[in-house]
Write a protein that holds these residues in place. Sequence first.
Motif, PDB file in Angstrom:
ATOM      1  N   ASN A 129     -10.341   0.814  -4.845  1.00  0.00           N
ATOM      2  CA  ASN A 129     -11.038   0.862  -3.604  1.00  0.00           C
ATOM      3  C   ASN A 129     -10.276   1.722  -2.407  1.00  0.00           C
ATOM      4  OD1 ASN A 129     -12.641  -1.086  -4.877  1.00  0.00           O
ATOM      5  ND2 ASN A 129     -12.101  -2.274  -3.558  1.00  0.00           N
ATOM      6  N   ASN A 130     -10.667   3.146  -3.113  1.00  0.00           N
ATOM      7  CA  ASN A 130     -10.375   4.142  -1.535  1.00  0.00           C
ATOM      8  C   ASN A 130      -8.571   3.333  -1.194  1.00  0.00           C
ATOM      9  OD1 ASN A 130     -13.287   4.926  -1.749  1.00  0.00           O
ATOM     10  ND2 ASN A 130     -13.607   3.245  -0.062  1.00  0.00           N
ATOM     11  N   GLY A 131      -7.656   3.291  -2.227  1.00  0.00           N
ATOM     12  CA  GLY A 131      -6.574   3.206  -1.686  1.00  0.00           C
ATOM     13  C   GLY A 131      -5.343   2.951  -2.905  1.00  0.00           C
ATOM     14  N   ILE A 132      -4.482   3.048  -2.465  1.00  0.00           N
ATOM     15  CA  ILE A 132      -4.004   3.188  -3.682  1.00  0.00           C
ATOM     16  C   ILE A 132      -2.756   2.281  -3.868  1.00  0.00           C
ATOM     17  CG2 ILE A 132      -1.675   5.015  -5.069  1.00  0.00           C
ATOM     18  CD1 ILE A 132      -4.283   6.230  -4.938  1.00  0.00           C
ATOM     19  N   TYR A 133      -2.201   1.392  -4.458  1.00  0.00           N
ATOM     20  CA  TYR A 133      -1.461   0.267  -3.964  1.00  0.00           C
ATOM     21  C   TYR A 133       0.014  -0.041  -5.246  1.00  0.00           C
ATOM     22  CZ  TYR A 133      -5.486  -2.896  -2.610  1.00  0.00           C
ATOM     23  OH  TYR A 133      -6.434  -2.920  -1.537  1.00  0.00           O
ATOM     24  N   ALA A 134       1.221   0.171  -4.661  1.00  0.00           N
ATOM     25  CA  ALA A 134       1.950   0.364  -5.370  1.00  0.00           C
ATOM     26  C   ALA A 134       2.855  -0.378  -6.074  1.00  0.00           C
ATOM     27  CB  ALA A 134       3.400   1.504  -4.249  1.00  0.00           C
ATOM     28  N   LEU A 135       2.428  -1.544  -6.975  1.00  0.00           N
ATOM     29  CA  LEU A 135       3.857  -2.443  -7.368  1.00  0.00           C
ATOM     30  C   LEU A 135       5.385  -1.751  -8.135  1.00  0.00           C
ATOM     31  CD1 LEU A 135       0.796  -4.282  -9.572  1.00  0.00           C
ATOM     32  CD2 LEU A 135       2.385  -5.543  -7.964  1.00  0.00           C
TER      33      LEU A 135
ATOM     34  N   VAL B 162      -4.855   1.051 -15.606  1.00  0.00           N
ATOM     35  CA  VAL B 162      -4.618  -0.035 -15.778  1.00  0.00           C
ATOM     36  C   VAL B 162      -6.158  -1.269 -15.142  1.00  0.00           C
ATOM     37  CG1 VAL B 162      -3.716  -2.049 -14.521  1.00  0.00           C
ATOM     38  CG2 VAL B 162      -2.600  -0.216 -15.097  1.00  0.00           C
ATOM     39  N   ASN B 163      -5.890  -1.507 -16.524  1.00  0.00           N
ATOM     40  CA  ASN B 163      -7.883  -2.095 -16.275  1.00  0.00           C
ATOM     41  C   ASN B 163      -9.103  -1.113 -16.329  1.00  0.00           C
ATOM     42  OD1 ASN B 163      -6.904  -5.351 -17.805  1.00  0.00           O
ATOM     43  ND2 ASN B 163      -6.111  -5.438 -15.798  1.00  0.00           N
ATOM     44  N   GLY B 164      -8.956   0.054 -16.337  1.00  0.00           N
ATOM     45  CA  GLY B 164      -9.889   0.811 -16.197  1.00  0.00           C
ATOM     46  C   GLY B 164      -9.696   1.909 -14.618  1.00  0.00           C
ATOM     47  N   LEU B 165      -8.629   1.197 -14.107  1.00  0.00           N
ATOM     48  CA  LEU B 165      -8.196   1.500 -13.035  1.00  0.00           C
ATOM     49  C   LEU B 165      -6.975   3.265 -13.055  1.00  0.00           C
ATOM     50  CD1 LEU B 165      -7.358  -1.278 -10.846  1.00  0.00           C
ATOM     51  CD2 LEU B 165     -10.187   0.506 -10.842  1.00  0.00           C
ATOM     52  N   PRO B 166      -7.346   4.226 -12.231  1.00  0.00           N
ATOM     53  CA  PRO B 166      -6.784   5.295 -12.611  1.00  0.00           C
ATOM     54  C   PRO B 166      -5.289   5.018 -12.091  1.00  0.00           C
ATOM     55  CG  PRO B 166      -8.792   6.285 -11.663  1.00  0.00           C
ATOM     56  CD  PRO B 166      -8.506   4.280 -11.587  1.00  0.00           C
ATOM     57  N   ALA B 167      -3.963   5.332 -12.949  1.00  0.00           N
ATOM     58  CA  ALA B 167      -2.811   4.653 -12.452  1.00  0.00           C
ATOM     59  C   ALA B 167      -2.013   5.768 -12.802  1.00  0.00           C
ATOM     60  CB  ALA B 167      -2.638   3.399 -13.191  1.00  0.00           C
TER      61      ALA B 167
ATOM     62  N   LEU C  59       0.450  -0.844  -0.477  1.00  0.00           N
ATOM     63  CA  LEU C  59      -0.013  -0.567   0.207  1.00  0.00           C
ATOM     64  C   LEU C  59       0.575   1.363   0.276  1.00  0.00           C
ATOM     65  CD1 LEU C  59      -2.949  -0.764   2.463  1.00  0.00           C
ATOM     66  CD2 LEU C  59      -2.931   0.112  -0.144  1.00  0.00           C
ATOM     67  N   ALA C  60       0.559   2.060  -0.781  1.00  0.00           N
ATOM     68  CA  ALA C  60       0.830   3.552  -1.377  1.00  0.00           C
ATOM     69  C   ALA C  60       0.902   4.587   0.264  1.00  0.00           C
ATOM     70  CB  ALA C  60       0.781   4.014  -2.480  1.00  0.00           C
ATOM     71  N   LYS C  61       1.393   5.354   0.354  1.00  0.00           N
ATOM     72  CA  LYS C  61       0.846   6.642   1.322  1.00  0.00           C
ATOM     73  C   LYS C  61       0.595   7.863   0.879  1.00  0.00           C
ATOM     74  CE  LYS C  61       4.500   4.890   5.406  1.00  0.00           C
ATOM     75  NZ  LYS C  61       5.404   5.804   5.756  1.00  0.00           N
ATOM     76  N   GLY C  62      -1.193   8.039   1.207  1.00  0.00           N
ATOM     77  CA  GLY C  62      -1.481   9.042   0.250  1.00  0.00           C
ATOM     78  C   GLY C  62      -2.790   8.812  -0.144  1.00  0.00           C
ATOM     79  N   ASN C  63      -3.424  10.131  -0.242  1.00  0.00           N
ATOM     80  CA  ASN C  63      -4.569   9.914  -0.638  1.00  0.00           C
ATOM     81  C   ASN C  63      -5.026  10.163  -2.159  1.00  0.00           C
ATOM     82  OD1 ASN C  63      -6.170   9.462   1.917  1.00  0.00           O
ATOM     83  ND2 ASN C  63      -5.576  12.126   2.066  1.00  0.00           N
ATOM     84  N   SER C  64      -4.433  10.788  -3.416  1.00  0.00           N
ATOM     85  CA  SER C  64      -3.972  10.457  -4.670  1.00  0.00           C
ATOM     86  C   SER C  64      -2.754   9.926  -5.471  1.00  0.00           C
ATOM     87  CB  SER C  64      -4.638  12.115  -4.871  1.00  0.00           C
ATOM     88  OG  SER C  64      -3.043  12.691  -5.199  1.00  0.00           O
ATOM     89  N   LEU C  65      -2.616   9.898  -6.277  1.00  0.00           N
ATOM     90  CA  LEU C  65      -2.070   9.439  -6.875  1.00  0.00           C
ATOM     91  C   LEU C  65      -0.129  10.577  -7.577  1.00  0.00           C
ATOM     92  CD1 LEU C  65      -3.861   8.188 -10.272  1.00  0.00           C
ATOM     93  CD2 LEU C  65      -2.906   6.638  -8.238  1.00  0.00           C
ATOM     94  N   ASP C  66      -1.022  12.047  -6.776  1.00  0.00           N
ATOM     95  CA  ASP C  66      -0.030  12.664  -6.461  1.00  0.00           C
ATOM     96  C   ASP C  66       1.005  12.499  -6.444  1.00  0.00           C
ATOM     97  OD1 ASP C  66      -0.499  13.257  -9.761  1.00  0.00           O
ATOM     98  OD2 ASP C  66      -1.299  14.610  -9.002  1.00  0.00           O
ATOM     99  N   GLU C  67      -0.192  12.402  -4.764  1.00  0.00           N
ATOM    100  CA  GLU C  67       0.459  12.598  -3.123  1.00  0.00           C
ATOM    101  C   GLU C  67       1.453  11.147  -3.233  1.00  0.00           C
ATOM    102  OE1 GLU C  67      -1.391  12.642   1.594  1.00  0.00           O
ATOM    103  OE2 GLU C  67      -2.769  13.286  -0.473  1.00  0.00           O
ATOM    104  N   ALA C  68       0.760  10.775  -3.140  1.00  0.00           N
ATOM    105  CA  ALA C  68       1.429   8.419  -2.592  1.00  0.00           C
ATOM    106  C   ALA C  68       2.742   9.487  -3.483  1.00  0.00           C
ATOM    107  CB  ALA C  68       0.272   7.745  -3.803  1.00  0.00           C
ATOM    108  N   ALA C  69       3.107   8.695  -4.701  1.00  0.00           N
ATOM    109  CA  ALA C  69       4.059   9.450  -5.522  1.00  0.00           C
ATOM    110  C   ALA C  69       5.409  10.828  -4.871  1.00  0.00           C
ATOM    111  CB  ALA C  69       3.965  10.122  -7.831  1.00  0.00           C
ATOM    112  N   GLN C  70       4.879  11.320  -4.424  1.00  0.00           N
ATOM    113  CA  GLN C  70       5.016  12.717  -3.733  1.00  0.00           C
ATOM    114  C   GLN C  70       6.385  11.910  -2.305  1.00  0.00           C
ATOM    115  OE1 GLN C  70       3.111  15.971  -3.229  1.00  0.00           O
ATOM    116  NE2 GLN C  70       2.798  16.497  -5.814  1.00  0.00           N
TER     117      GLN C  70
END
Length: 488
Positions: free
Chosen positions: A392-398, A351-356, A322-333
């Motif tokens: 699902n209300n989370g940011i997953y990091a691969l 990715v299969n319809g999911l924002p990434a 799980l990544a830390k952050g409420n949005s993709l940009d925040e998780a990346a930062q």
Amino acid sequence: MQFTTRFTRLAIAGLALTLTHCARNPVTGKREISLMSTEQEIALGKESHPSIVASMGIYENAKLTAYINEKGKAMAAISHRPDLPYQFYIVDSPVVNAFAVPGGYVYFTRGIMAHFNNEAEFAGVLGHEIGHVTARHSVRQQTSQLFSTLGAIAGTIFVPQLGETLMQGAQLLTLKYSRDHESESDQLGVGYSSKIGYDARQMANFFSTIKRIQDNSGQAVPNMLSTHPDPGNRFTRVNQLAKDYQTQNPANYQINRDAYLRLVDGIMFGEDPRQGFVENNMFYHPELKFQFSVPSGWQYQNSPAQFQMGPKDGKSAMILMLAKGNSLDEAAQNMVKELGLTVLENGKTTVNGLPALVVISQQKPQQQQGQPQQQQSAANTLQIGTYLIQYNNGIYALHGLSAATDFQQAFPSFKRVSESFRTLTDPDKLNRKPDRVYVKQVPRTGTFRDAMTALGMPSSRLEELGVLNSMKNDDQVQQGSLIKVIAK
């Protein structure tokens, strides 16, 4: 990583005060240089416990938890260090293992609890782990490594697991210390378990189970390079130690097979599918409702905190967390800041319809204190290809990791895995039940194989069931005796 960092901080803080301090070892009675006071040992155990729980989880079983605490406290009271604040836990891992950390924290996996076949086997291993604590093996190991690594040493009873490497070269001396510590703990295990009334010969018998598991998994390593003595050698030595103890201290030593088997009736066996499982080159997580591919031939390891996998050549690896952050940009930062990354490129996608968000970054080689400045090169620079996926209300990091020199070759695999991430909808996977150990009565006198067949066990699991029961196919079993089977 967090465990080692905390230990290093504690050890270095006290180094100046303890370097010239000699303490008497409570087990050997010898005076030796000590890098940690008792208070520091207790603090280390207290600090490391949350990390262990986060990485493995606690197995919730009130009956078994009460049992190991009862036996653990009884044994601690007759040990060489009865005043430590001992704590005993069952962790949620299928691996057959037990370990201890300084300060009196002792852990058994549910996997090892399932494989014991009587109370005396459990008591022997319990004594072994308490022996690591009472003999201050972690402290003594650190003293021997004073001018190299101040990493924490957990006293485990088995060979290294997936992904760990054998120490070589000059570190063979450290391995010898570790084997000596294991042998000393075996001797303490015999003494401690015998003092609370158990037949320590059963501890020796459990090493036959270890040997069988090790041989079946193909994890055996040359004895010279193993941090733990060969289980076959340990069986012989521990059996002799137990016989000698009983000759010198005649008593009615207990085994208590049936009582123990009733305790583990219903215990979970193998992987817990609710925490994710791999099947047909796919990883499924029923609780979080996602899936992604696992390349054929890759090794993998699952824990509550993350899923790791990689090819056997060790040149690359992937980690899901799980990544830390409420949005993709925040998780990346947050990721870039916490890991000290240099971003080479990034871009939004789906990715299969999911924002990434895809981030390609590098991490400079870490400079070791007191070592010459290391010249950065592609060979010693870690390059990371990260897919951050909102689901699902989370940011997953691969994360896909490799040396910069290997990244172009490895990235297509990272990309295929990451872009296979999707919602899990298959009812069979979502509702998968775990295997459990159930205790049954042998229906009629005969061989172990006959009993398993009569109880409906498939022939494909006979060896697995044999290891679980510490029996061979042609061993005789009596009608009405208790035996373990595996079922949903």
